[in-house]
Design an enzyme around this catalytic site. Structure first.
Site, PDB file in Angstrom:
ATOM      1  N   HIS A 177      -6.523  -5.838  -1.709  1.00 37.64           N
ATOM      2  CA  HIS A 177      -5.503  -4.817  -1.477  1.00 37.64           C
ATOM      3  C   HIS A 177      -4.457  -5.405  -0.537  1.00 37.64           C
ATOM      4  CE1 HIS A 177      -3.975  -0.691  -1.321  1.00 37.64           C
ATOM      5  NE2 HIS A 177      -3.880  -0.798  -0.005  1.00 37.64           N
ATOM      6  N   SER A 186       0.837  -1.198   0.000  1.00 36.33           N
ATOM      7  CA  SER A 186       0.000   0.000   0.000  1.00 36.33           C
ATOM      8  C   SER A 186       0.882   1.263   0.000  1.00 36.33           C
ATOM      9  CB  SER A 186      -0.956  -0.032   1.198  1.00 36.33           C
ATOM     10  OG  SER A 186      -1.962   0.942   1.068  1.00 36.33           O
ATOM     11  N   ASP A 209      -8.304  -2.834  -7.459  1.00 38.82           N
ATOM     12  CA  ASP A 209      -7.796  -2.582  -6.113  1.00 38.82           C
ATOM     13  C   ASP A 209      -8.907  -2.014  -5.228  1.00 38.82           C
ATOM     14  OD1 ASP A 209      -6.555  -0.732  -3.980  1.00 38.82           O
ATOM     15  OD2 ASP A 209      -4.831  -1.909  -4.654  1.00 38.82           O
TER      16      ASP A 209
END
Length: 420
Positions: A364, A201, A297
């Site tokens: 994610h 991330s 995502d």
């Protein structure tokens, strides 16, 4: 706290998460699992304990204060180090923690009261799972390496070097990065035969931003590469026709005075905000880089494509939380997002040194969870799982350019579904 439901079906694993106060955090949760009809309620610590994941202690970098390398609140930064052994004793994997960004004074001041802005609130012990696991059965290529998790407490993807005295905020991400690397070099990383910088991330973005810096720390004889997991954030048009993520990134760049801290090559071509987007950086990175991302995502759908600010009528609310509730028009919009991601990554994938794993899932971050990283039910493209693909690329065993077909073709996904 959120609750997470794991449901194992013919079509893969579906994860359901409840946001708290509208803020999504993928690693703070209570959950119950359902396997073969059996439901067990568990806290995160219970699950890790039962699964016997190693709990690795936090090391605060004592030398950082003198270097001005501090968290948002001025506290010491830190990392978790699990030593390698056997054939991996001289190899190093450094994972940069993720956790979003703060783009306003108010948001950053709030962030100081959490582990995302202060080591005072960081867990003293952290479970090492997925790519950080010390078990060959869970992490075949990197299990016996020195594995490090660098904590994220600067709000700017390890990039800033400024302060706001009035608000008592320290934006010292770049100094934290350097202090952590210097500390690890002194603990043996300087002698590394092989090294891998990774991140998830906001940490995945940082792995891209710091990739060539990492490569430059080692002699040519060291095999050095970088892995970005869920860090390929696109400068995309949202459902209202605006650019929500560009607006957020512009706030981060301005607040932390990143105008001169980003890639000089990029800044010669584009404005500073554009140079915080990976799509404008990846083709100029010299160090071998692997991009691992889901084509749909889940964070980008909720916070970039269809955030509340871009969807005042709430027409995207249910779709943003649960992809199975998207109508045909919404799916078409999301297919356009995937197409753009694929097109942006194609050129990057051409050089032999780079690798790609782009799967058509609604998720994610896939390296840090044991179920997605390496298990019998892990997500796969062309029958190759994530850990195998990354290992094949790192050790140059071949087959590291994997781009999935469009949704709904992939039946191996571990999709995230949110309830709010």
């Amino acid at each position: 706290m959120k609750k997470l439901l794991w449901t194992l079906t013919l079509f893969g694993l579906t994860l359901l998460i409840l946001p708290v106060n509208g803020i999504m955090e993928f690693d703070e949760m209570e959950w119950f699992t359902i396997f073969n009809g059996t439901k067990v309620f568990q806290t995160e610590s219970d699950l890790y304990s039962e699964a016997k994941f190693p709990m690795v202690g936090l090391t605060l970098i004592q030398s950082a204060a003198a270097k001005g390398a501090v968290c948002l609140d001025g506290s010491l930064p830190g990392y978790h180090l699990h030593r390698g052994f056997g054939s991996g004793a001289n190899n190093w994997l450094v994972q940069l923690e993720g956790g979003g960004w703060c783009d306003t004074i108010r948001n950053c001041v709030y962030r100081k009261t959490s582990r995302r802005g202060s080591s005072k609130y960081m867990e003293k012990n952290m479970p090492f799972t997925g790519i950080l696991s010390d078990k060959a059965a869970e992490n075949p290529d990197f299990y016996n390496w020195n594995r490090v998790k660098v904590r994220y407490c600067d709000g700017g993807s390890f990039s800033g070097d400024s302060e706001n005295k009035a608000a008592q905020l320290q934006f010292r991400g770049k100094r934290i990065w350097l202090a952590a690397m210097e500390d690890l070099m002194a603990k043996g990383m300087r002698q590394a035969k092989q090294a891998l910088l990774s991140g998830c991330s906001a940490g995945g973005l940082a792995a891209i931003l710091r990739c060539d810096d990492f490569g430059a720390m080692f002699p040519p004889s060291t095999r050095v590469k970088c892995l970005s997991d869920a860090g390929f954030f696109l400068d995309s048009i949202d459902v209202s026709g605006g650019r929500s993520l560009r607006r957020l990134y512009a706030g981060v760049v301005k607040l932390q005075n990143l105008e001169t801290k980003l890639s000089k090559e990029c800044l010669n071509r584009l404005n500073p905000t554009s140079c915080f987007f990976p799509q404008n950086l990846i083709n100029q990175i010299k160090t071998p880089l692997f991009i691992l991302n889901t084509a749909y995502d889940s964070w980008q759908i909720q916070e970039s494509l269809a955030p509340k600010s871009a969807d005042p009528s709430g027409s995207w609310h249910d779709c943003g939380l649960d992809y199975t509730k998207c109508n045909a028009t919404q799916i078409q919009f999301l297919q356009g997002f995937r197409t753009r991601m694929v097109n942006l990554i194609k050129g990057f994938a051409k050089p032999s040194k780079n690798g790609v794993f782009l799967n058509s899932c609604f998720a994610h971050c896939q390296t840090e969870r044991h179920d997605t990283w390496y298990s019998k039910n892990s997500p796969a493209v062309n029958n190759k799982g994530i850990a195998v693909a990354v290992g094949d690329w790192y050790f140059e065993r071949g087959g590291a350019k994997l781009i999935d077909c469009a949704y709904p073709c992939d039946k191996t996904c571990h999709n995230l579904v949110f309830r709010g």
